[in-house]
Design a protein around this motif. Structure first.
Motif, PDB file in Angstrom:
ATOM      1  N   MET A 180     -37.107 -22.433  14.744  1.00  0.00           N
ATOM      2  CA  MET A 180     -37.496 -21.237  14.050  1.00  0.00           C
ATOM      3  C   MET A 180     -36.215 -20.864  12.588  1.00  0.00           C
ATOM      4  SD  MET A 180     -37.959 -17.988  17.111  1.00  0.00           S
ATOM      5  CE  MET A 180     -35.382 -17.397  17.092  1.00  0.00           C
ATOM      6  N   PRO A 181     -37.090 -19.845  12.543  1.00  0.00           N
ATOM      7  CA  PRO A 181     -36.453 -19.707  11.080  1.00  0.00           C
ATOM      8  C   PRO A 181     -34.912 -18.668  11.182  1.00  0.00           C
ATOM      9  CG  PRO A 181     -38.698 -19.332  10.414  1.00  0.00           C
ATOM     10  CD  PRO A 181     -38.716 -19.653  11.125  1.00  0.00           C
ATOM     11  N   VAL A 182     -33.816 -19.173  10.357  1.00  0.00           N
ATOM     12  CA  VAL A 182     -32.958 -18.426  10.641  1.00  0.00           C
ATOM     13  C   VAL A 182     -33.082 -16.796   9.611  1.00  0.00           C
ATOM     14  CG1 VAL A 182     -31.478 -20.199  11.663  1.00  0.00           C
ATOM     15  CG2 VAL A 182     -30.848 -19.691   8.966  1.00  0.00           C
ATOM     16  N   LEU A 183     -31.747 -16.434   9.983  1.00  0.00           N
ATOM     17  CA  LEU A 183     -32.103 -14.471   8.779  1.00  0.00           C
ATOM     18  C   LEU A 183     -31.229 -15.323   7.407  1.00  0.00           C
ATOM     19  CD1 LEU A 183     -32.102 -11.844  10.687  1.00  0.00           C
ATOM     20  CD2 LEU A 183     -33.609 -12.768  10.077  1.00  0.00           C
ATOM     21  N   ASP A 184     -31.849 -15.160   6.215  1.00  0.00           N
ATOM     22  CA  ASP A 184     -31.037 -15.569   5.337  1.00  0.00           C
ATOM     23  C   ASP A 184     -30.104 -13.965   5.497  1.00  0.00           C
ATOM     24  OD1 ASP A 184     -32.695 -13.290   4.043  1.00  0.00           O
ATOM     25  OD2 ASP A 184     -32.905 -14.134   2.100  1.00  0.00           O
ATOM     26  N   ASP A 185     -28.640 -14.349   4.178  1.00  0.00           N
ATOM     27  CA  ASP A 185     -27.472 -13.286   4.223  1.00  0.00           C
ATOM     28  C   ASP A 185     -28.109 -11.951   4.366  1.00  0.00           C
ATOM     29  OD1 ASP A 185     -25.368 -14.953   4.226  1.00  0.00           O
ATOM     30  OD2 ASP A 185     -25.426 -15.048   1.822  1.00  0.00           O
ATOM     31  N   ALA A 186     -28.779 -11.847   2.986  1.00  0.00           N
ATOM     32  CA  ALA A 186     -29.790 -10.345   3.360  1.00  0.00           C
ATOM     33  C   ALA A 186     -30.278  -9.478   4.704  1.00  0.00           C
ATOM     34  CB  ALA A 186     -30.905 -10.369   2.171  1.00  0.00           C
ATOM     35  N   GLY A 187     -31.188 -10.498   4.642  1.00  0.00           N
ATOM     36  CA  GLY A 187     -31.768 -10.098   6.206  1.00  0.00           C
ATOM     37  C   GLY A 187     -30.618  -9.908   7.668  1.00  0.00           C
ATOM     38  N   ALA A 188     -29.756 -11.050   7.592  1.00  0.00           N
ATOM     39  CA  ALA A 188     -28.336 -10.644   8.283  1.00  0.00           C
ATOM     40  C   ALA A 188     -27.954  -9.282   7.879  1.00  0.00           C
ATOM     41  CB  ALA A 188     -27.327 -11.629   8.552  1.00  0.00           C
ATOM     42  N   GLU A 189     -27.451  -8.821   6.739  1.00  0.00           N
ATOM     43  CA  GLU A 189     -27.343  -7.688   6.579  1.00  0.00           C
ATOM     44  C   GLU A 189     -27.832  -6.666   7.165  1.00  0.00           C
ATOM     45  OE1 GLU A 189     -24.217  -4.161   5.858  1.00  0.00           O
ATOM     46  OE2 GLU A 189     -23.719  -6.729   5.994  1.00  0.00           O
ATOM     47  N   ALA A 190     -29.152  -6.760   6.546  1.00  0.00           N
ATOM     48  CA  ALA A 190     -30.513  -5.752   7.325  1.00  0.00           C
ATOM     49  C   ALA A 190     -30.432  -5.347   8.661  1.00  0.00           C
ATOM     50  CB  ALA A 190     -32.374  -5.957   6.769  1.00  0.00           C
ATOM     51  N   LEU A 191     -30.228  -6.842   9.223  1.00  0.00           N
ATOM     52  CA  LEU A 191     -30.304  -6.852  10.836  1.00  0.00           C
ATOM     53  C   LEU A 191     -29.006  -5.759  11.175  1.00  0.00           C
ATOM     54  CD1 LEU A 191     -31.123  -6.779  13.706  1.00  0.00           C
ATOM     55  CD2 LEU A 191     -30.136  -9.465  13.884  1.00  0.00           C
ATOM     56  N   VAL A 192     -27.539  -5.970  10.659  1.00  0.00           N
ATOM     57  CA  VAL A 192     -26.870  -5.195  10.858  1.00  0.00           C
ATOM     58  C   VAL A 192     -26.466  -4.133  10.199  1.00  0.00           C
ATOM     59  CG1 VAL A 192     -24.111  -4.812  10.280  1.00  0.00           C
ATOM     60  CG2 VAL A 192     -25.160  -7.100  11.098  1.00  0.00           C
ATOM     61  N   GLU A 193     -27.519  -3.720   9.299  1.00  0.00           N
ATOM     62  CA  GLU A 193     -27.713  -2.171   8.497  1.00  0.00           C
ATOM     63  C   GLU A 193     -28.226  -1.501  10.114  1.00  0.00           C
ATOM     64  OE1 GLU A 193     -28.745  -1.767   4.850  1.00  0.00           O
ATOM     65  OE2 GLU A 193     -27.078  -2.627   4.432  1.00  0.00           O
ATOM     66  N   THR A 194     -29.871  -2.563  10.498  1.00  0.00           N
ATOM     67  CA  THR A 194     -30.421  -1.805  11.476  1.00  0.00           C
ATOM     68  C   THR A 194     -30.326  -1.417  12.392  1.00  0.00           C
ATOM     69  OG1 THR A 194     -32.519  -2.463  10.648  1.00  0.00           O
ATOM     70  CG2 THR A 194     -32.563  -2.289  12.246  1.00  0.00           C
ATOM     71  N   VAL A 195     -28.819  -2.147  13.414  1.00  0.00           N
ATOM     72  CA  VAL A 195     -27.975  -1.785  14.471  1.00  0.00           C
ATOM     73  C   VAL A 195     -27.328  -1.132  14.673  1.00  0.00           C
ATOM     74  CG1 VAL A 195     -26.708  -2.898  16.274  1.00  0.00           C
ATOM     75  CG2 VAL A 195     -28.616  -4.912  15.751  1.00  0.00           C
ATOM     76  N   ALA A 196     -26.880  -0.581  13.422  1.00  0.00           N
ATOM     77  CA  ALA A 196     -26.137  -0.376  13.602  1.00  0.00           C
ATOM     78  C   ALA A 196     -26.465   1.814  12.871  1.00  0.00           C
ATOM     79  CB  ALA A 196     -25.151  -0.038  12.743  1.00  0.00           C
ATOM     80  N   ALA A 197     -27.520   1.943  12.411  1.00  0.00           N
ATOM     81  CA  ALA A 197     -27.956   2.748  12.196  1.00  0.00           C
ATOM     82  C   ALA A 197     -28.475   4.343  12.773  1.00  0.00           C
ATOM     83  CB  ALA A 197     -29.551   2.848  11.076  1.00  0.00           C
ATOM     84  N   GLN A 198     -28.566   3.392  14.346  1.00  0.00           N
ATOM     85  CA  GLN A 198     -29.102   4.717  16.044  1.00  0.00           C
ATOM     86  C   GLN A 198     -27.985   4.288  16.588  1.00  0.00           C
ATOM     87  OE1 GLN A 198     -32.453   4.198  16.863  1.00  0.00           O
ATOM     88  NE2 GLN A 198     -32.331   5.918  18.304  1.00  0.00           N
ATOM     89  N   ALA A 199     -27.277   5.185  17.262  1.00  0.00           N
ATOM     90  CA  ALA A 199     -25.944   5.075  18.303  1.00  0.00           C
ATOM     91  C   ALA A 199     -26.864   3.995  19.424  1.00  0.00           C
ATOM     92  CB  ALA A 199     -25.426   6.840  18.532  1.00  0.00           C
TER      93      ALA A 199
ATOM     94  N   ARG B 206     -31.842 -16.287  15.297  1.00  0.00           N
ATOM     95  CA  ARG B 206     -31.954 -16.051  14.310  1.00  0.00           C
ATOM     96  C   ARG B 206     -31.042 -15.933  12.993  1.00  0.00           C
ATOM     97  NH1 ARG B 206     -37.009 -16.617  12.546  1.00  0.00           N
ATOM     98  NH2 ARG B 206     -38.687 -14.708  13.981  1.00  0.00           N
ATOM     99  N   GLY B 207     -29.938 -17.185  13.051  1.00  0.00           N
ATOM    100  CA  GLY B 207     -28.533 -17.110  13.034  1.00  0.00           C
ATOM    101  C   GLY B 207     -27.492 -16.483  13.059  1.00  0.00           C
ATOM    102  N   THR B 208     -27.492 -15.033  13.998  1.00  0.00           N
ATOM    103  CA  THR B 208     -26.465 -14.217  13.898  1.00  0.00           C
ATOM    104  C   THR B 208     -26.342 -13.849  15.407  1.00  0.00           C
ATOM    105  OG1 THR B 208     -27.491 -12.925  11.702  1.00  0.00           O
ATOM    106  CG2 THR B 208     -26.138 -11.649  13.271  1.00  0.00           C
ATOM    107  N   GLY B 209     -25.058 -14.553  15.876  1.00  0.00           N
ATOM    108  CA  GLY B 209     -24.973 -14.665  17.449  1.00  0.00           C
ATOM    109  C   GLY B 209     -24.400 -13.391  17.456  1.00  0.00           C
TER     110      GLY B 209
END
Length: 151
Positions: A1-20, A91-94
Motif C-alpha cells: 500500500m502506498p505511503v503518504l509523501d511529506d506533503a500528504g503527511a502534513e495535510a493529514l496532520v492539518e486535517t486531524v488538527a483542524a477539528q477538536a 500509510r507511513g504516519t504511525g
C-alpha cells in the motif's frame, strides 16, 4: 500500500488538527467518517482502494488474491477496525509520529496567563491544557501510565 509523501503527511496532520475531538476519537479507536472525507478533500486518500492493495504468495493457487492473501487482508481489516492507527501506520504516519507532529503544532502557553484571574472558561481551558500535557508526558514515558494523579 502506498505511503503518504511529506506533503500528504502534513495535510493529514492539518486535517486531524483542524477539528477538536479528532485526536481523541483516534485514540479511542474510532476513525471518524468526517475525518476521512476532509482528508480526501485535502488530497490524502486514507482508505485503500482495490488497486492499492497488492498481494503476493508463494502458493500455487491461480486466483488473485489467493486464499492465503485473502486471509491476511481479512486480518488487516480487523486490525484497522480495532485501531485506526494501523491504517495510518500503513500509510507511513504511525501513532507516535502523528502525535509528535500534532504536539509540535500546539501553540505555546501564553506568558502572563493567570488561571486565577477569575475567568472560569479560561481557568478550565488552562487546567485541561495542563492535564493534556501531563498525559502526553506519561504516554511518552516507559511503563503503563498512572492517570490517578491527573484527576
Amino acid at each position: 500500500m502506498p505511503v503518504l509523501d511529506d506533503a500528504g503527511a502534513e495535510a493529514l496532520v492539518e486535517t486531524v488538527a483542524a477539528q477538536a475531538g479528532r485526536v481523541g476519537a483516534l485514540l479511542a479507536g474510532d476513525l471518524p467518517h468526517e475525518l476521512v472525507e476532509h482528508a480526501e478533500e485535502a488530497g490524502v486518500e486514507l482508505l485503500p482502494y482495490g488497486g492499492e492493495l497488492a498481494t503476493t504468495c508463494t502458493c500455487e493457487g491461480w486466483v488473485d488474491p489467493c486464499v492465503h492473501a485473502l486471509a491476511v487482508l481479512h486480518q488487516l481489516t480487523w486490525l484497522m477496525e480495532a485501531d485506526p492507527f494501523v491504517l495510518l501506520h500503513l500509510r507511513g504516519t504511525g501513532r507516535e509520529e502523528l502525535l509528535a507532529r500534532l504536539h509540535a503544532r500546539a501553540p505555546a502557553p501564553s506568558a502572563g496567563v493567570d488561571p486565577e484571574d477569575g475567568d472560569d472558561d479560561l481557568t478550565t481551558a488552562y487546567d485541561a491544557a495542563e492535564r493534556a500535557a501531563r498525559l502526553l508526558e506519561l504516554l511518552e514515558g516507559d511503563g503503563p501510565p498512572d492517570i490517578d494523579h491527573l484527576l
